[in-house]
Design a protein around this motif. Structure first.
Motif, PDB file in Angstrom:
ATOM      1  N   THR A   1       1.532   0.616  -5.269  1.00  7.18           N
ATOM      2  CA  THR A   1       0.281  -0.131  -5.111  1.00  7.18           C
ATOM      3  C   THR A   1      -0.897   0.787  -5.414  1.00  7.18           C
ATOM      4  O   THR A   1      -1.818   0.427  -6.152  1.00  7.18           O
ATOM      5  CB  THR A   1       0.166  -0.698  -3.678  1.00  7.18           C
ATOM      6  OG1 THR A   1       1.320  -1.483  -3.410  1.00  7.18           O
ATOM      7  CG2 THR A   1      -1.076  -1.553  -3.522  1.00  7.18           C
ATOM      8  N   LYS A   2      -0.850   2.004  -4.863  1.00  9.95           N
ATOM      9  CA  LYS A   2      -1.953   2.951  -5.076  1.00  9.95           C
ATOM     10  C   LYS A   2      -2.101   3.317  -6.548  1.00  9.95           C
ATOM     11  O   LYS A   2      -3.211   3.453  -7.059  1.00  9.95           O
ATOM     12  CB  LYS A   2      -1.732   4.211  -4.233  1.00  9.95           C
ATOM     13  CG  LYS A   2      -2.070   3.959  -2.775  1.00  9.95           C
ATOM     14  CD  LYS A   2      -1.985   5.237  -1.955  1.00  9.95           C
ATOM     15  CE  LYS A   2      -1.996   4.898  -0.472  1.00  9.95           C
ATOM     16  NZ  LYS A   2      -1.046   5.743   0.282  1.00  9.95           N
TER      17      LYS A   2
ATOM     18  N   ASP B   1       0.785  -1.236   0.000  1.00  6.48           N
ATOM     19  CA  ASP B   1       0.000   0.000   0.000  1.00  6.48           C
ATOM     20  C   ASP B   1       0.817   1.288   0.000  1.00  6.48           C
ATOM     21  O   ASP B   1       0.406   2.310   0.562  1.00  6.48           O
ATOM     22  CB  ASP B   1      -1.011   0.009   1.152  1.00  6.48           C
ATOM     23  CG  ASP B   1      -2.300  -0.731   0.760  1.00  6.48           C
ATOM     24  OD1 ASP B   1      -2.493  -0.980  -0.454  1.00  6.48           O
ATOM     25  OD2 ASP B   1      -3.091  -1.066   1.649  1.00  6.48           O
TER      26      ASP B   1
ATOM     27  N   SER C   1      -5.931   0.423   6.960  1.00  7.77           N
ATOM     28  CA  SER C   1      -6.076   1.302   5.779  1.00  7.77           C
ATOM     29  C   SER C   1      -6.660   2.651   6.188  1.00  7.77           C
ATOM     30  O   SER C   1      -6.219   3.703   5.744  1.00  7.77           O
ATOM     31  CB  SER C   1      -6.976   0.649   4.725  1.00  7.77           C
ATOM     32  OG  SER C   1      -6.441  -0.579   4.330  1.00  7.77           O
TER      33      SER C   1
ATOM     34  N   GLU D   1     -11.211  -3.817   2.637  1.00  9.13           N
ATOM     35  CA  GLU D   1      -9.928  -3.251   3.103  1.00  9.13           C
ATOM     36  C   GLU D   1      -9.497  -3.901   4.415  1.00  9.13           C
ATOM     37  O   GLU D   1      -8.307  -4.118   4.651  1.00  9.13           O
ATOM     38  CB  GLU D   1     -10.076  -1.731   3.292  1.00  9.13           C
ATOM     39  CG  GLU D   1     -10.138  -0.978   1.981  1.00  9.13           C
ATOM     40  CD  GLU D   1     -10.262   0.532   2.154  1.00  9.13           C
ATOM     41  OE1 GLU D   1      -9.930   1.254   1.200  1.00  9.13           O
ATOM     42  OE2 GLU D   1     -10.705   0.983   3.229  1.00  9.13           O
TER      43      GLU D   1
END
Ligand SMILES: *Cc1c(COP(=O)(O)O)cnc(C)c1O
Length: 375
Positions: free
Chosen positions: A33-34, A29, A213, A203
């Protein structure tokens, strides 16, 4: 030897991995990843996309989100990879296998309704070779019987059905970025969540059952254990490798389609003579050339052709052994109705080399060897 598969590599993979290492952020993350999540959302129109460690883990997440419990039944084709079934077996479900259509090797949508019982919870269409299942029919059956649709779109990245990206049509879609797939991070996957109401829980499941998250977004001031979950998020190194390819998705797709079309053209004469069969792409389906397969007369002819191709330096392979005929398939599932096509058609199917960068000459070598075999 012309290999059956070569993992895709487009050029920026090492640069991006370097950047991730230099940023001292290699767990999940981070920026890469985003970026992958956002790009996949843009490509598919899904409400939310979350990278996972594999399509297997995306399917496991979908099974948890669908609240599958011991005794529930889940409908799927038998002609698929083990993970399609295992994700639901791990939650205690019984798998109900339905026959495939001989034209696409996808679940026969006309056989689904008779497989439904009062225990049925979900239908899992598998888009074989990146060619869409008959999703309008499947979705309307699901709606009528109040079932969830979970698309195994492992092979379907960049494919569409009636203009909608595969994976974005059911409640959840699952992608694979395994090295044998069109876009790859070695091992990897993604879950597509097509309804707002599942996003928060997804999530949490993906972050070991915690709301980490939300914590990272500053929405809560500490994170805590909220639900069941596991470690389903990939490292930034995998995401960095994958991003390089997603950015070139169009280029990879066009290259594969050109190879697919060349195979088709070179083999169409044999198909016209009725010696072999070529893949069929139904109206409304745009495919991604995940696979090029032919169908031989029977299993015996297929074995001889594979040997002949090997002798000519061509790596050809067969595919799934139907799950219902495996020991675990018999233990965890049953076949609904008649196995008219699943076994018979699976024994005739032969896959030819297909990967990004496959050379024209190599396709000619393969198709010439096939022509010679049938002389
Ligand atoms: C490849 C594949 C999977 C598994 O994908 P992984 O990313 O290796 O877990 C599941 N289903 C189908 C149909 C596949 O082709």
């Amino acid at each position: 030897m012309i290999p059956f598969n070569v993992p895709p590599f487009v050029g920026k993979e090492f640069d991006y991995i370097n950047l991730a290492v230099k940023a001292k952020k290699i767990c999940g993350d981070g920026e890469f990843t985003k970026k992958c999540d956002a790009l996949l959302e843009q490509m598919t129109g899904a409400k939310k996309v979350l990278l996972t460690t594999s399509c297997t883990s995306a399917l496991e997440m979908a099974a948890i989100l669908a609240d599958i419990k011991p005794g529930d039944e889940v409908i799927m084709p038998s002609y698929t990879f083990v993970s399609t079934a295992n994700a639901f077996v791990m939650r205690g479900a019984t798998i109900v296998f339905v026959d495939v259509r001989p034209d696409t090797m996808n679940i026969d949508e006309t056989k689904i309704e008779e497989a439904i019982t009062d225990k049925t919870k979900a239908i899992v269409p598998v888009h074989y070779a990146g060619v869409g299942c008959e999703m309008d029919t499947i979705n309307s059956i699901a709606k009528k019987h109040n079932l969830l649709v979970i698309e195994d779109a492992a092979q379907g990245v960049m494919s569409s059905y009636k203009g909608k990206a595969l994976g974005s049509i059911g409640a959840f879609g699952c992608f694979s970025f395994h090295e044998t797939k069109n876009y790859s991070s070695g091992e990897g996957g993604a879950i597509l969540i097509n309804s707002e109401k599942y996003i928060e829980q997804a999530e949490i499941i993906r972050e070991k059952g915690t709301d980490r998250s939300k914590f990272h977004r500053g929405q809560v001031d500490k994170y805590t254990w909220r639900d069941m979950g596991s470690s389903y998020l990939p490292s930034e190194l995998n995401a960095a490798y994958l991003l390089a390819q997603l950015e070139e998705a169009e280029k990879i797709n066009n290259d594969r389609l050109a190879s697919w079309n060349l195979y088709y053209e070179k083999l169409s004469e044999l198909a016209k003579k009725g010696v072999i069969e070529l893949p069929i792409i139904p109206e409304g389906c745009e495919h991604n050339a995940h696979m090029f397969y032919i169908k031989t007369k029977d299993i015996e002819e297929r074995s001889r052709l594979i040997t002949h191709l090997k002798a000519n330096g061509v790596g050809a392979v067969f595919h799934y052994i139907p799950l219902h005929s495996s020991p675990a398939g018999q233990k965890f599932g049953r076949f609904s109705g008649e196995d008219k096509y699943t076994t018979k058609e699976s024994e005739r199917l032969l896959r030819l080399p297909m990967y990004y960068g496959l050379k024209k000459e190599d396709i000619e070598t393969a198709t010439n060897a096939i022509k010679e075999f049938y002389k």
